[in-house]
Motif scaffolding. Sequence first.
Motif, PDB file in Angstrom:
ATOM      1  N   HIS A  44       0.853  -1.176   0.000  1.00  0.00           N
ATOM      2  CA  HIS A  44       0.000   0.000   0.000  1.00  0.00           C
ATOM      3  C   HIS A  44       0.896   1.235   0.000  1.00  0.00           C
ATOM      4  N   ALA A  45       1.056   1.835  -1.181  1.00  0.00           N
ATOM      5  CA  ALA A  45       1.968   2.977  -1.301  1.00  0.00           C
ATOM      6  C   ALA A  45       1.200   4.243  -1.599  1.00  0.00           C
ATOM      7  N   THR A  46       1.478   5.307  -0.844  1.00  0.00           N
ATOM      8  CA  THR A  46       0.794   6.581  -1.087  1.00  0.00           C
ATOM      9  C   THR A  46       1.806   7.727  -1.158  1.00  0.00           C
ATOM     10  N   THR A  47       1.368   8.790  -1.813  1.00  0.00           N
ATOM     11  CA  THR A  47       2.222   9.980  -1.881  1.00  0.00           C
ATOM     12  C   THR A  47       1.424  11.188  -1.401  1.00  0.00           C
ATOM     13  N   ALA A  48       2.087  12.070  -0.717  1.00  0.00           N
ATOM     14  CA  ALA A  48       1.467  13.331  -0.277  1.00  0.00           C
ATOM     15  C   ALA A  48       2.483  14.427  -0.524  1.00  0.00           C
ATOM     16  N   LEU A  49       2.579  14.812  -1.798  1.00  0.00           N
ATOM     17  CA  LEU A  49       3.636  15.745  -2.177  1.00  0.00           C
ATOM     18  C   LEU A  49       3.110  17.179  -2.291  1.00  0.00           C
ATOM     19  N   ASP A  50       3.907  18.097  -1.869  1.00  0.00           N
ATOM     20  CA  ASP A  50       3.523  19.510  -1.857  1.00  0.00           C
ATOM     21  C   ASP A  50       3.614  20.081  -3.280  1.00  0.00           C
ATOM     22  N   ASP A  51       2.440  20.426  -3.848  1.00  0.00           N
ATOM     23  CA  ASP A  51       2.434  20.914  -5.231  1.00  0.00           C
ATOM     24  C   ASP A  51       2.890  22.368  -5.364  1.00  0.00           C
ATOM     25  N   ASN A  52       3.173  22.999  -4.203  1.00  0.00           N
ATOM     26  CA  ASN A  52       3.717  24.363  -4.276  1.00  0.00           C
ATOM     27  C   ASN A  52       5.152  24.350  -4.775  1.00  0.00           C
ATOM     28  N   TYR A  53       5.736  23.167  -4.723  1.00  0.00           N
ATOM     29  CA  TYR A  53       7.136  23.068  -5.141  1.00  0.00           C
ATOM     30  C   TYR A  53       7.265  23.175  -6.657  1.00  0.00           C
ATOM     31  N   LYS A  54       8.035  24.129  -7.061  1.00  0.00           N
ATOM     32  CA  LYS A  54       8.304  24.287  -8.499  1.00  0.00           C
ATOM     33  C   LYS A  54       9.806  24.120  -8.710  1.00  0.00           C
ATOM     34  N   THR A  55      10.135  23.478  -9.796  1.00  0.00           N
ATOM     35  CA  THR A  55      11.549  23.196 -10.063  1.00  0.00           C
ATOM     36  C   THR A  55      12.370  24.478 -10.199  1.00  0.00           C
ATOM     37  N   GLU A  56      13.411  24.566  -9.392  1.00  0.00           N
ATOM     38  CA  GLU A  56      14.341  25.709  -9.477  1.00  0.00           C
ATOM     39  C   GLU A  56      15.583  25.302 -10.262  1.00  0.00           C
ATOM     40  N   ASN A  57      16.005  24.087  -9.996  1.00  0.00           N
ATOM     41  CA  ASN A  57      17.224  23.603 -10.634  1.00  0.00           C
ATOM     42  C   ASN A  57      17.000  22.147 -11.056  1.00  0.00           C
ATOM     43  N   PRO A  58      16.816  21.889 -12.361  1.00  0.00           N
ATOM     44  CA  PRO A  58      16.484  20.532 -12.825  1.00  0.00           C
ATOM     45  C   PRO A  58      17.510  19.481 -12.401  1.00  0.00           C
ATOM     46  N   ASP A  59      18.765  19.864 -12.334  1.00  0.00           N
ATOM     47  CA  ASP A  59      19.799  18.901 -11.925  1.00  0.00           C
ATOM     48  C   ASP A  59      19.580  18.447 -10.481  1.00  0.00           C
ATOM     49  N   ASN A  60      19.180  19.398  -9.632  1.00  0.00           N
ATOM     50  CA  ASN A  60      18.903  19.048  -8.238  1.00  0.00           C
ATOM     51  C   ASN A  60      17.724  18.082  -8.162  1.00  0.00           C
ATOM     52  N   ASP A  61      16.715  18.321  -9.000  1.00  0.00           N
ATOM     53  CA  ASP A  61      15.536  17.452  -9.006  1.00  0.00           C
ATOM     54  C   ASP A  61      15.905  16.022  -9.369  1.00  0.00           C
ATOM     55  N   ILE A  62      16.828  15.887 -10.312  1.00  0.00           N
ATOM     56  CA  ILE A  62      17.266  14.532 -10.695  1.00  0.00           C
ATOM     57  C   ILE A  62      17.889  13.846  -9.488  1.00  0.00           C
ATOM     58  N   SER A  63      18.708  14.584  -8.745  1.00  0.00           N
ATOM     59  CA  SER A  63      19.354  14.012  -7.563  1.00  0.00           C
ATOM     60  C   SER A  63      18.319  13.610  -6.511  1.00  0.00           C
ATOM     61  N   ILE A  64      17.330  14.492  -6.295  1.00  0.00           N
ATOM     62  CA  ILE A  64      16.290  14.184  -5.299  1.00  0.00           C
ATOM     63  C   ILE A  64      15.523  12.940  -5.735  1.00  0.00           C
ATOM     64  N   TYR A  65      15.171  12.907  -7.010  1.00  0.00           N
ATOM     65  CA  TYR A  65      14.405  11.782  -7.553  1.00  0.00           C
ATOM     66  C   TYR A  65      15.195  10.473  -7.413  1.00  0.00           C
ATOM     67  N   ARG A  66      16.482  10.517  -7.728  1.00  0.00           N
ATOM     68  CA  ARG A  66      17.321   9.313  -7.626  1.00  0.00           C
ATOM     69  C   ARG A  66      17.431   8.841  -6.177  1.00  0.00           C
ATOM     70  N   MET A  67      17.483   9.795  -5.255  1.00  0.00           N
ATOM     71  CA  MET A  67      17.554   9.409  -3.841  1.00  0.00           C
ATOM     72  C   MET A  67      16.284   8.705  -3.409  1.00  0.00           C
ATOM     73  N   VAL A  68      15.151   9.285  -3.807  1.00  0.00           N
ATOM     74  CA  VAL A  68      13.854   8.663  -3.461  1.00  0.00           C
ATOM     75  C   VAL A  68      13.782   7.273  -4.083  1.00  0.00           C
ATOM     76  N   GLN A  69      14.190   7.175  -5.343  1.00  0.00           N
ATOM     77  CA  GLN A  69      14.194   5.884  -6.045  1.00  0.00           C
ATOM     78  C   GLN A  69      15.022   4.858  -5.269  1.00  0.00           C
ATOM     79  N   GLU A  70      16.235   5.248  -4.898  1.00  0.00           N
ATOM     80  CA  GLU A  70      17.150   4.338  -4.211  1.00  0.00           C
ATOM     81  C   GLU A  70      16.582   3.924  -2.856  1.00  0.00           C
ATOM     82  N   LEU A  71      16.054   4.900  -2.115  1.00  0.00           N
ATOM     83  CA  LEU A  71      15.533   4.597  -0.774  1.00  0.00           C
ATOM     84  C   LEU A  71      14.307   3.690  -0.852  1.00  0.00           C
ATOM     85  N   VAL A  72      13.402   3.994  -1.804  1.00  0.00           N
ATOM     86  CA  VAL A  72      12.189   3.173  -1.947  1.00  0.00           C
ATOM     87  C   VAL A  72      12.570   1.755  -2.404  1.00  0.00           C
TER      88      VAL A  72
END
Lengths: 232, 269
Positions: B154-182
């Motif tokens: 049972h997987a759910t997400t509750a992500l803050d939609d106020n977040y807008k990408t400031e730096n696409p490279d940083n987003d890739i890093s955040i995404y990869r971290m979430v991927q690795e942790l999950v």
Amino acid sequence: MKLINFIRDWSEVWALLIPLIIILVFKPAKKQLRPVILYVFAGFILNFLATFMVEYYYLMPSWTYTDGYVNNNILYNLHSFVRVLFLGWYIISVRQYKFPFLLKTLLIFYLVFVITNFTFYESPFILSTRLYAAESITLLVICLFYFFRSMQDESDINWLKHPSFLIAAGISLYEVITFFIFLFFYPLHQKDISFAAVTMRIYTITFVVFCILLALALYKSRKKSNLSGVTG
Amino acid sequence: MGTTGTDIRYLVIIGIAVMLLLFTSFLLALIFNQRKKLKYQQSMEKLREQQQNQLIEAAVRSEETERHRIAETLHDEVGAILSSAKLHLLGIKSDILDERDQQLHEKGRELLNEVIQKVRGISHNLHSNILKEFGLNEAIRHFIRKIAQGTVLHATTALDDNYKTENPDNDISIYRMVQELVNNILKYANATEFIVSSTHRGNELDMVIFHNGDGLTQEQFEELRYQKEGLGLKNIQNRIILLKGSIHFTSGSEGYRINIHIPVKSNQP
């Protein structure tokens, strides 16, 4: 007024009580501080006995009296000797000196001087101004070497934040002030007793400052808990 | 002529004053010297940190480039060959085959479809197309939906939609971290439930991954990230350093929590 007099009379005892409390409450972690801890314990016992003898002179046995007054000079002489031995040992051991034998030889010279002086020249039952002068010179030279080495040191250690800096600064401050006070102790008491009393007050204040610096150094060396978490 | 009380008084005062002056000079010299040394050490430390960050950044970028290259090869070359193989297989007239061959033909088709799906999945996983086109939140949602599909998880997400990408490279890093942790949670934690949430406040993004399995404690993370097998954790740590953020592993009676704090101010000029 009575309270002020009490505080002033026992100042040499309560001043050392400050670092003593820090030792008992915070338990300084470093082995290196052992000489300082030993000095605080020894100094406290000696000063307590010396003050107790003066304050409660009527309880003292007759053999403690000289010329109608209770004589606690041997305790002050012993305190001076203990101070050089323990604090000198600490400052020498805290740094890796280029010529440690020079400072160790200085300590040995001091020991030889103390033995010779009290065997052939002076009675340990008089307040030895020579002993105090020798104490000041020995400790000042050791501290001077410490400051020079700290300036030359290329390591990552910030010596201003190191406990040994506070101790060396405390010793130096105490010795630069008391050197002249004790060098002219007897002439001043003979020729200008009111100024002699002022110098004794200065001495008391300096000793309190010295004890506070010792306490701060011991407090800085207390065991600290590790922080968890990983930060980038 | 003998020394008077006044003479001694002057001697004591001048003596103490001179000694104090000397002592103060020494102390000041030491203070200046130490400050100078400290300043130099700080600049060296900054330089070292910059070099370390540059190395990490280069490693992360090359990893990302390699991921893209593999994803494109899988999609364009392997995927194309597999599709062609499928076409060839479909070209076989199955009605003239006997029953045994028909079954084998059917099984082959199924397996080929499965391989094509898997290759597509891996290719999408390695590529960050969704991330680039729809942003971090959508990429995480898509990833979580995909891994929970067809499982009891049972997987759910509750992500803050106020977040807008400031730096696409940083987003890739955040995404990869979430991927690795999950992925780690799925592999090792035996969790039946997990939530990925985020809060965006000012220039800070806080992500929380909560699960009810057997997770890592901070001590275990510290220990594992220095081991050879802990390559994923080492990567997470590198990305945290790169983003100048922090990561904390905590546990409670309800489960395990991973808090990631990231300053998201744009690095672009």
